[in-house]
Design an enzyme around this catalytic site. Structure first.
Site, PDB file in Angstrom:
ATOM      1  N   THR A  66     125.722  52.582  33.891  1.00 35.20           N
ATOM      2  CA  THR A  66     124.497  52.411  34.717  1.00 35.20           C
ATOM      3  C   THR A  66     123.407  52.649  33.474  1.00 35.20           C
ATOM      4  O   THR A  66     123.353  53.765  33.092  1.00 35.20           O
ATOM      5  CB  THR A  66     124.179  52.892  35.653  1.00 35.20           C
ATOM      6  OG1 THR A  66     124.476  54.235  35.786  1.00 35.20           O
ATOM      7  CG2 THR A  66     125.501  52.431  36.695  1.00 35.20           C
ATOM      8  N   SER A  91     109.246   0.072  47.221  1.00 34.68           N
ATOM      9  CA  SER A  91     108.000   0.232  46.482  1.00 34.68           C
ATOM     10  C   SER A  91     108.598   1.304  45.616  1.00 34.68           C
ATOM     11  O   SER A  91     109.740   2.064  45.842  1.00 34.68           O
ATOM     12  CB  SER A  91     107.081   1.108  47.577  1.00 34.68           C
ATOM     13  OG  SER A  91     106.136   1.803  46.658  1.00 34.68           O
ATOM     14  N   THR A  92     107.912   1.561  44.469  1.00 38.31           N
ATOM     15  CA  THR A  92     108.269   2.768  43.485  1.00 38.31           C
ATOM     16  C   THR A  92     108.542   4.014  44.356  1.00 38.31           C
ATOM     17  O   THR A  92     109.292   4.878  44.128  1.00 38.31           O
ATOM     18  CB  THR A  92     107.542   2.854  42.447  1.00 38.31           C
ATOM     19  OG1 THR A  92     107.342   1.740  41.420  1.00 38.31           O
ATOM     20  CG2 THR A  92     107.534   4.099  41.642  1.00 38.31           C
ATOM     21  N   ASN A  93     107.697   4.116  45.284  1.00 41.11           N
ATOM     22  CA  ASN A  93     107.351   5.261  46.011  1.00 41.11           C
ATOM     23  C   ASN A  93     108.566   5.832  46.799  1.00 41.11           C
ATOM     24  O   ASN A  93     108.705   6.809  47.249  1.00 41.11           O
ATOM     25  CB  ASN A  93     106.181   5.598  46.649  1.00 41.11           C
ATOM     26  CG  ASN A  93     105.092   5.226  45.664  1.00 41.11           C
ATOM     27  OD1 ASN A  93     105.286   5.442  44.543  1.00 41.11           O
ATOM     28  ND2 ASN A  93     103.829   5.151  46.255  1.00 41.11           N
ATOM     29  N   THR A 137     106.525   4.385  38.402  1.00 41.11           N
ATOM     30  CA  THR A 137     106.504   2.938  38.435  1.00 41.11           C
ATOM     31  C   THR A 137     107.058   2.255  37.350  1.00 41.11           C
ATOM     32  O   THR A 137     107.751   1.083  37.401  1.00 41.11           O
ATOM     33  CB  THR A 137     105.256   2.549  38.423  1.00 41.11           C
ATOM     34  OG1 THR A 137     104.363   3.126  39.869  1.00 41.11           O
ATOM     35  CG2 THR A 137     104.918   0.959  38.656  1.00 41.11           C
ATOM     36  N   LYS A 143     130.878  38.797   8.165  1.00 44.25           N
ATOM     37  CA  LYS A 143     130.392  38.863   9.561  1.00 44.25           C
ATOM     38  C   LYS A 143     130.461  37.550  10.631  1.00 44.25           C
ATOM     39  O   LYS A 143     130.322  36.337  10.035  1.00 44.25           O
ATOM     40  CB  LYS A 143     128.631  38.838   9.312  1.00 44.25           C
ATOM     41  CG  LYS A 143     127.990  39.437  10.565  1.00 44.25           C
ATOM     42  CD  LYS A 143     126.241  39.604   9.901  1.00 44.25           C
ATOM     43  CE  LYS A 143     125.410  40.498  11.054  1.00 44.25           C
ATOM     44  NZ  LYS A 143     125.494  39.687  12.449  1.00 44.25           N
ATOM     45  N   SER A 168     127.078  34.775   8.672  1.00 41.97           N
ATOM     46  CA  SER A 168     126.125  34.844   7.594  1.00 41.97           C
ATOM     47  C   SER A 168     126.255  34.221   6.404  1.00 41.97           C
ATOM     48  O   SER A 168     127.170  34.072   6.138  1.00 41.97           O
ATOM     49  CB  SER A 168     125.855  36.465   7.578  1.00 41.97           C
ATOM     50  OG  SER A 168     124.830  36.800   6.485  1.00 41.97           O
TER      51      SER A 168
END
Length: 493
Positions: free
Chosen positions: A198, A151-153, A112, A335, A329
């Site tokens: 796997t 309506s807001t709804n 609302t 790195k 790093s």
């Protein structure tokens, strides 16, 4: 933008507005009104205003513009007022006044406050366009005129569905670009042989191209699923008003309004067959969230693979190289970390959390309305926006710059006992098993042992380990490889 004397008033100046709780002073410069003012005070939750989501504001303006046009067409709203409201909506759709949509994204009241924020901003801008002062609601009223027949709804969820279609369209494009980047890499790596795995153990050979083609296929599948989920967002409950019964609307309002909203928004919207059901049901949002979670989990899995395949550079798999985009790093010289896949992983974690919030909010609905659509909306918007950005950065800052360590991949294949499976049809299962066991025990390569034991020549092994021979799906008019022992009878098949 047209201005009036009120626009030049001191920032501390106020105007008096009234609602059912009484009078409040609203800043004169504000386009919002008393309802929005109270909502700002009541919901200091995230600090994120609804104006942060321009697609939602655009969609709200689409809904209000269509309503004004429909109400004027039905003779319910004076033409001059409708024209001013439409003009204000067009400005807002173009991005104007976004900083006046100030209600917090998380709010009580089933949206609302968001609806009233839109009503007030549109009303006050429309008043200016008519040469009136902001707050002169006797001329144009936020509820009586801007919110007429709504309506807001029904207005709020309709706007949310339109906004989500804008958002998913861009996500679809970002996913498509990422899928294409993986497709390009699949073609580039098409003949680079590597070991498939796997359970993190050597399995059988494949190509790096096949690995990357899989990533493209996974994304393309979810692009299709996203399209299906978006289709559900085209069904709206506009015209149902409070609970779906259509109270306070003209009998023709819903159909006419939907036609206008289709034209204004550009989406093929339709009115739900059962407006009472549509007003309380948030199933389309739950479904979309599920697709977003599916996409996020797949993206995260791909990023897990990229991090694993690029691990090293000396002590890991080091099969591929990700682009170096920043130092990794503050203490370890040289790195470089896989920061782009890492940030995508984190977006995926967030999307999963958002899906949980949406699920709980959907379950929490009661009777004819779900009061928790604001958190559903906020969670969906975050998921889509962040996934879109994640796809863009993964494409631009990672996927397109991936390179393969071809020689290293080939060496791994030749050393792995996994190629014993590929040699099985040519030297027999028994010999292949013995060679594999010896290779594992001694650390020597399968190729070396097979040649040393006279099972195959080096030329024959190299022929078998050609990508086109090694991987059945790549076979194209292969020459026959001659053999000389009965155990090699399968070599020429």
């Amino acid at each position: 933008m047209t201005t009036t004397a009120s626009c030049t008033a001191p920032a501390s100046a106020t105007r008096l507005e009234h609602d059912l709780l009484g009078d409040r002073h609203v800043p004169t410069h504000a386009y919002y009104g008393v309802h929005t003012l109270r909502a700002r005070e009541n919901f200091p939750i995230t600090g994120i205003p609804i104006g942060t989501y321009p697609d939602l504001i655009h969609a709200l303006a689409c809904v209000k513009q269509a309503a004004a046009r429909t109400n004027a067409e039905l003779g319910l709203l004076p033409r001059d007022i409708a024209t001013a409201i439409e003009a204000a909506c067009i400005e807002i759709r173009s991005g104007a006044l976004a900083d006046h949509f100030v209600v917090d994204v998380i709010q009580g009241g089933a949206g609302t406050s968001t609806n009233m924020n839109a009503n007030e901003v549109i009303a006050n801008r429309a008043l200016e366009l008519l040469g009136r002062d902001r707050g002169d609601y006797s001329t144009i009223h936020p509820i009586e005129h801007v919110n007429m027949s709504q309506s807001t709804n029904d207005a709020y969820p309709t706007a949310v569905k339109i906004a989500l279609q804008f958002l998913t369209r861009r996500l679809n494009g970002a996913m498509g670009q990422l899928a294409w980047a993986f497709t390009v890499k699949a073609e580039e790596f098409a003949l680079i042989v590597k070991m498939g795995r796997t359970q993190l153990q050597d399995a059988v050979p494949m190509t790096l191209g096949q690995e990357f083609a899989t990533y493209a296929a996974m994304l393309n599948e979810d692009i299709a699923r996203l399209g299906e989920a978006t289709t559900l967002l085209t069904e709206i409950n506009l015209g149902g008003t409070a609970i779906g019964t259509g109270i306070n609307t003209h009998p023709q309002y819903s159909a006419i309004n939907c036609a206008h909203l289709r034209e204004i928004s550009g989406f093929d919207l339709s009115i739900a067959a059962d407006l009472v059901e549509a007003t309380q049901d948030v199933g389309a949002f739950v479904h979309l969230s599920g697709v977003l979670k599916r996409t996020a989990l797949k993206l995260s899995k791909v990023c897990n693979d990229l991090r694993l395949l690029s691990s090293g550079p000396q002590a890991g798999l080091s099969e591929i190289n990700l682009p170096a985009v920043q130092a990794g790093s503050s203490i370890m010289p040289g790195k470089v970390n896989p920061v782009i896949p890492e940030v995508v992983n984190q977006v995926a974690f967030e999307v999963v959390g958002n899906d949980v919030a949406i699920s709980l909010a959907a379950e929490g609905g009661q009777l004819q309305l779900n009061a928790f659509e604001p958190i559903i909306t906020h969670s969906l918007f975050k998921s889509i926006l962040h996934l879109t950005n994640a796809c863009h950065t993964l494409t631009d800052n990672c996927a397109t710059g991936i390179t393969a360590n071809t020689d290293h991949l080939r060496a791994i294949v030749e050393r792995s006992i996994g190629i014993a499976t590929a040699l099985n049809p040519y030297i027999g299962y028994s010999s292949a098993t013995k060679v594999a066991a010896e290779a594992l025990e001694t650390g020597r390569s399968i190729t070396e042992l097979v040649v040393e034991q006279g099972l195959l020549t080096r030329v024959q092994v190299e022929e078998i380990l050609r990508p086109e021979v090694l991987i059945p799906s790549l076979r194209r008019n292969l020459p026959t490889v001659s053999t000389h022992t009965s155990e090699n009878r399968g070599l020429s098949r």
